[in-house]
Design a protein around this motif. Structure first.
Motif, PDB file in Angstrom:
ATOM      1  N   GLU A  74       0.857  -1.180   0.000  1.00 53.41           N
ATOM      2  CA  GLU A  74       0.000   0.000   0.000  1.00 53.41           C
ATOM      3  C   GLU A  74       0.904   1.245   0.000  1.00 53.41           C
ATOM      4  O   GLU A  74       2.076   1.177   0.384  1.00 53.41           O
ATOM      5  CB  GLU A  74      -0.913   0.018   1.228  1.00 53.41           C
ATOM      6  N   PRO A  75       0.386   2.408  -0.427  1.00 53.03           N
ATOM      7  CA  PRO A  75       1.199   3.626  -0.382  1.00 53.03           C
ATOM      8  C   PRO A  75       1.781   3.861   1.017  1.00 53.03           C
ATOM      9  O   PRO A  75       1.110   3.628   2.027  1.00 53.03           O
ATOM     10  CB  PRO A  75       0.204   4.723  -0.768  1.00 53.03           C
ATOM     11  N   SER A  76       3.027   4.303   1.065  1.00 51.11           N
ATOM     12  CA  SER A  76       3.746   4.435   2.331  1.00 51.11           C
ATOM     13  C   SER A  76       2.964   5.258   3.351  1.00 51.11           C
ATOM     14  O   SER A  76       2.489   6.355   3.050  1.00 51.11           O
ATOM     15  CB  SER A  76       5.107   5.094   2.077  1.00 51.11           C
ATOM     16  N   GLY A  77       2.820   4.710   4.545  1.00 50.48           N
ATOM     17  CA  GLY A  77       2.180   5.417   5.644  1.00 50.48           C
ATOM     18  C   GLY A  77       0.673   5.332   5.685  1.00 50.48           C
ATOM     19  O   GLY A  77       0.046   5.927   6.564  1.00 50.48           O
ATOM     20  N   THR A  78       0.060   4.557   4.774  1.00 46.75           N
ATOM     21  CA  THR A  78      -1.407   4.519   4.731  1.00 46.75           C
ATOM     22  C   THR A  78      -2.000   3.297   5.422  1.00 46.75           C
ATOM     23  O   THR A  78      -3.221   3.226   5.581  1.00 46.75           O
ATOM     24  CB  THR A  78      -1.912   4.523   3.274  1.00 46.75           C
ATOM     25  N   ALA A  79      -1.167   2.351   5.833  1.00 49.58           N
ATOM     26  CA  ALA A  79      -1.716   1.109   6.398  1.00 49.58           C
ATOM     27  C   ALA A  79      -1.055   0.735   7.717  1.00 49.58           C
ATOM     28  O   ALA A  79      -1.659   0.800   8.780  1.00 49.58           O
ATOM     29  CB  ALA A  79      -1.582  -0.026   5.382  1.00 49.58           C
ATOM     30  N   GLY A  80       0.212   0.317   7.660  1.00 43.70           N
ATOM     31  CA  GLY A  80       0.881  -0.183   8.857  1.00 43.70           C
ATOM     32  C   GLY A  80       0.960   0.828   9.983  1.00 43.70           C
ATOM     33  O   GLY A  80       0.669   0.520  11.137  1.00 43.70           O
ATOM     34  N   VAL A  81       1.354   2.069   9.668  1.00 38.55           N
ATOM     35  CA  VAL A  81       1.489   3.093  10.712  1.00 38.55           C
ATOM     36  C   VAL A  81       0.135   3.434  11.344  1.00 38.55           C
ATOM     37  O   VAL A  81       0.028   3.500  12.584  1.00 38.55           O
ATOM     38  CB  VAL A  81       2.197   4.348  10.162  1.00 38.55           C
ATOM     39  N   PRO A  82      -0.922   3.661  10.559  1.00 39.13           N
ATOM     40  CA  PRO A  82      -2.228   3.899  11.200  1.00 39.13           C
ATOM     41  C   PRO A  82      -2.684   2.725  12.071  1.00 39.13           C
ATOM     42  O   PRO A  82      -3.276   2.936  13.134  1.00 39.13           O
ATOM     43  CB  PRO A  82      -3.178   4.096  10.013  1.00 39.13           C
ATOM     44  N   MET A  83      -2.405   1.498  11.639  1.00 37.30           N
ATOM     45  CA  MET A  83      -2.743   0.328  12.452  1.00 37.30           C
ATOM     46  C   MET A  83      -1.965   0.363  13.765  1.00 37.30           C
ATOM     47  O   MET A  83      -2.515   0.115  14.844  1.00 37.30           O
ATOM     48  CB  MET A  83      -2.430  -0.954  11.678  1.00 37.30           C
ATOM     49  N   LEU A  84      -0.672   0.676  13.665  1.00 39.55           N
ATOM     50  CA  LEU A  84       0.183   0.733  14.853  1.00 39.55           C
ATOM     51  C   LEU A  84      -0.299   1.810  15.816  1.00 39.55           C
ATOM     52  O   LEU A  84      -0.302   1.626  17.037  1.00 39.55           O
ATOM     53  CB  LEU A  84       1.626   0.987  14.430  1.00 39.55           C
ATOM     54  N   GLU A  85      -0.724   2.944  15.269  1.00 41.10           N
ATOM     55  CA  GLU A  85      -1.194   4.035  16.130  1.00 41.10           C
ATOM     56  C   GLU A  85      -2.422   3.622  16.936  1.00 41.10           C
ATOM     57  O   GLU A  85      -2.584   4.037  18.085  1.00 41.10           O
ATOM     58  CB  GLU A  85      -1.499   5.272  15.277  1.00 41.10           C
ATOM     59  N   VAL A  86      -3.285   2.782  16.344  1.00 38.37           N
ATOM     60  CA  VAL A  86      -4.452   2.291  17.092  1.00 38.37           C
ATOM     61  C   VAL A  86      -4.002   1.413  18.258  1.00 38.37           C
ATOM     62  O   VAL A  86      -4.493   1.540  19.379  1.00 38.37           O
ATOM     63  CB  VAL A  86      -5.414   1.528  16.169  1.00 38.37           C
ATOM     64  N   LEU A  87      -3.050   0.511  18.004  1.00 40.40           N
ATOM     65  CA  LEU A  87      -2.537  -0.338  19.084  1.00 40.40           C
ATOM     66  C   LEU A  87      -1.926   0.520  20.194  1.00 40.40           C
ATOM     67  O   LEU A  87      -2.105   0.230  21.385  1.00 40.40           O
ATOM     68  CB  LEU A  87      -1.487  -1.312  18.543  1.00 40.40           C
ATOM     69  N   ARG A  88      -1.198   1.580  19.792  1.00 42.08           N
ATOM     70  CA  ARG A  88      -0.588   2.465  20.778  1.00 42.08           C
ATOM     71  C   ARG A  88      -1.652   3.212  21.585  1.00 42.08           C
ATOM     72  O   ARG A  88      -1.540   3.342  22.810  1.00 42.08           O
ATOM     73  CB  ARG A  88       0.332   3.463  20.068  1.00 42.08           C
ATOM     74  N   ARG A  89      -2.662   3.724  20.900  1.00 37.29           N
ATOM     75  CA  ARG A  89      -3.714   4.475  21.608  1.00 37.29           C
ATOM     76  C   ARG A  89      -4.450   3.593  22.602  1.00 37.29           C
ATOM     77  O   ARG A  89      -4.898   4.063  23.649  1.00 37.29           O
ATOM     78  CB  ARG A  89      -4.718   5.065  20.605  1.00 37.29           C
ATOM     79  N   ARG A  90      -4.584   2.307  22.270  1.00 35.05           N
ATOM     80  CA  ARG A  90      -5.271   1.384  23.183  1.00 35.05           C
ATOM     81  C   ARG A  90      -4.351   0.895  24.303  1.00 35.05           C
ATOM     82  O   ARG A  90      -4.777   0.116  25.159  1.00 35.05           O
ATOM     83  CB  ARG A  90      -5.809   0.182  22.398  1.00 35.05           C
ATOM     84  N   ASP A  91      -3.076   1.338  24.284  1.00 31.18           N
ATOM     85  CA  ASP A  91      -2.111   0.976  25.334  1.00 31.18           C
ATOM     86  C   ASP A  91      -1.941  -0.540  25.425  1.00 31.18           C
ATOM     87  O   ASP A  91      -2.087  -1.149  26.495  1.00 31.18           O
ATOM     88  CB  ASP A  91      -2.558   1.553  26.681  1.00 31.18           C
ATOM     89  N   LEU A  92      -1.605  -1.151  24.268  1.00 31.29           N
ATOM     90  CA  LEU A  92      -1.468  -2.601  24.185  1.00 31.29           C
ATOM     91  C   LEU A  92      -0.029  -2.993  23.876  1.00 31.29           C
ATOM     92  O   LEU A  92       0.730  -2.229  23.276  1.00 31.29           O
ATOM     93  CB  LEU A  92      -2.377  -3.160  23.088  1.00 31.29           C
ATOM     94  N   THR A  93       0.339  -4.203  24.268  1.00 32.44           N
ATOM     95  CA  THR A  93       1.615  -4.779  23.897  1.00 32.44           C
ATOM     96  C   THR A  93       1.458  -6.289  23.727  1.00 32.44           C
ATOM     97  O   THR A  93       0.408  -6.863  24.028  1.00 32.44           O
ATOM     98  CB  THR A  93       2.714  -4.464  24.929  1.00 32.44           C
ATOM     99  N   ASP A  94       2.538  -6.917  23.240  1.00 28.94           N
ATOM    100  CA  ASP A  94       2.531  -8.357  22.947  1.00 28.94           C
ATOM    101  C   ASP A  94       1.307  -8.725  22.116  1.00 28.94           C
ATOM    102  O   ASP A  94       0.558  -9.654  22.442  1.00 28.94           O
ATOM    103  CB  ASP A  94       2.613  -9.171  24.239  1.00 28.94           C
ATOM    104  N   VAL A  95       1.125  -7.971  21.033  1.00 31.02           N
ATOM    105  CA  VAL A  95      -0.027  -8.159  20.153  1.00 31.02           C
ATOM    106  C   VAL A  95       0.396  -7.856  18.722  1.00 31.02           C
ATOM    107  O   VAL A  95       1.253  -7.001  18.481  1.00 31.02           O
ATOM    108  CB  VAL A  95      -1.197  -7.246  20.594  1.00 31.02           C
ATOM    109  N   VAL A  96      -0.184  -8.587  17.776  1.00 31.09           N
ATOM    110  CA  VAL A  96       0.028  -8.312  16.359  1.00 31.09           C
ATOM    111  C   VAL A  96      -1.331  -8.191  15.680  1.00 31.09           C
ATOM    112  O   VAL A  96      -2.265  -8.930  16.007  1.00 31.09           O
ATOM    113  CB  VAL A  96       0.892  -9.397  15.675  1.00 31.09           C
ATOM    114  N   ALA A  97      -1.437  -7.217  14.772  1.00 31.19           N
ATOM    115  CA  ALA A  97      -2.642  -7.035  13.964  1.00 31.19           C
ATOM    116  C   ALA A  97      -2.264  -7.179  12.498  1.00 31.19           C
ATOM    117  O   ALA A  97      -1.285  -6.573  12.046  1.00 31.19           O
ATOM    118  CB  ALA A  97      -3.258  -5.670  14.222  1.00 31.19           C
TER     119      ALA A  97
END
Length: 216
Positions: A74-97
């Motif tokens: 996908e175009p750079s920054g449109t998929a993985g980073v937004p997904m990661l930001e959701v995991l960060r906002r939810r304060d999660l670790t030891d998880v993969v999406a």
């Protein structure tokens, strides 16, 4: 003040959304580290081998200090980073999406992709059970066999009331009990145990460990 640790997820959850005819299938899995997350991603790729994209984001480490993401074409920054930001906002670790996209023939644009991938992960996380993590202090108690049954009952009731955990007793010349107790409750345990034993039992306070506490 007790240290804060990110939570994790209790088990695998899958969810699908459709955006302008594109299908977004999200798989969220608890993992033990980066290698485990890589195995999950590889498994999703095999399962959805005919999909155009399998984008991913992971956070690992007890403090959530390791993170990685992939746009997978996908175009750079449109998929993985937004997904990661959701995991960060939810304060999660030891998880993969992993979000698998089956292209529907209509381009979504950069903003549309960001919204689709972040919404996919967010809606899936709304369906997970969380596991909180807390740091507990080891407290050892040794009781003579004659008192062991009564002390066992006292300690088990105490654990249930104070957010502690209780290892199986060890039987030898005496009976050894091991509790894992919130740091701010150690003094209370010492006082309650002294009261229950007439001052005859002295707990030994040891090190700490981080334990998982499922939410109900």
């Amino acid at each position: 003040m007790p240290r804060h640790f990110p939570s994790t997820v209790a088990g695998t959850v899958e969810h699908e959304i459709v955006v302008t005819r594109s299908r977004f299938l999200t798989t969220i899995v608890p993992v033990t580290g980066v290698e485990d997350a890589d195995r999950v991603i590889a498994g999703v790729r095999r399962r959805y081998w005919d999909a155009r994209h399998n984008c991913s984001a992971m956070v690992t480490g007890v403090l959530g200090d390791q993170a990685r993401s992939s746009d997978d074409g996908e175009p750079s920054g449109t998929a993985g980073v937004p997904m990661l930001e959701v995991l960060r906002r939810r304060d999660l670790t030891d998880v993969v999406a992993v979000v698998t996209r089956y292209f529907g023939g209509v381009k979504l644009g950069a903003g549309g992709l960001v919204r689709a991938y972040s919404t996919s992960v967010s809606e899936t996380l709304d369906r997970v059970a969380l596991v909180h993590r807390v740091e507990l202090t080891r407290v050892a108690v040794t009781a003579p066999h004659a008192d062991a049954g009564r002390i066992d009952n006292v300690l088990r009731q105490w654990v249930q009331q104070h957010g502690a955990t209780f290892d199986d007793p060890t039987y030898g010349s005496a009976v050894d009990f091991t509790l894992w107790v919130p740091q701010d409750a150690v003094d209370l345990l010492q006082a309650d145990l002294a009261a229950a034993s007439g001052g005859g039992l002295t707990p030994v306070v040891g090190g700490t460990r981080v334990v998982d506490v499922p939410t109900h």
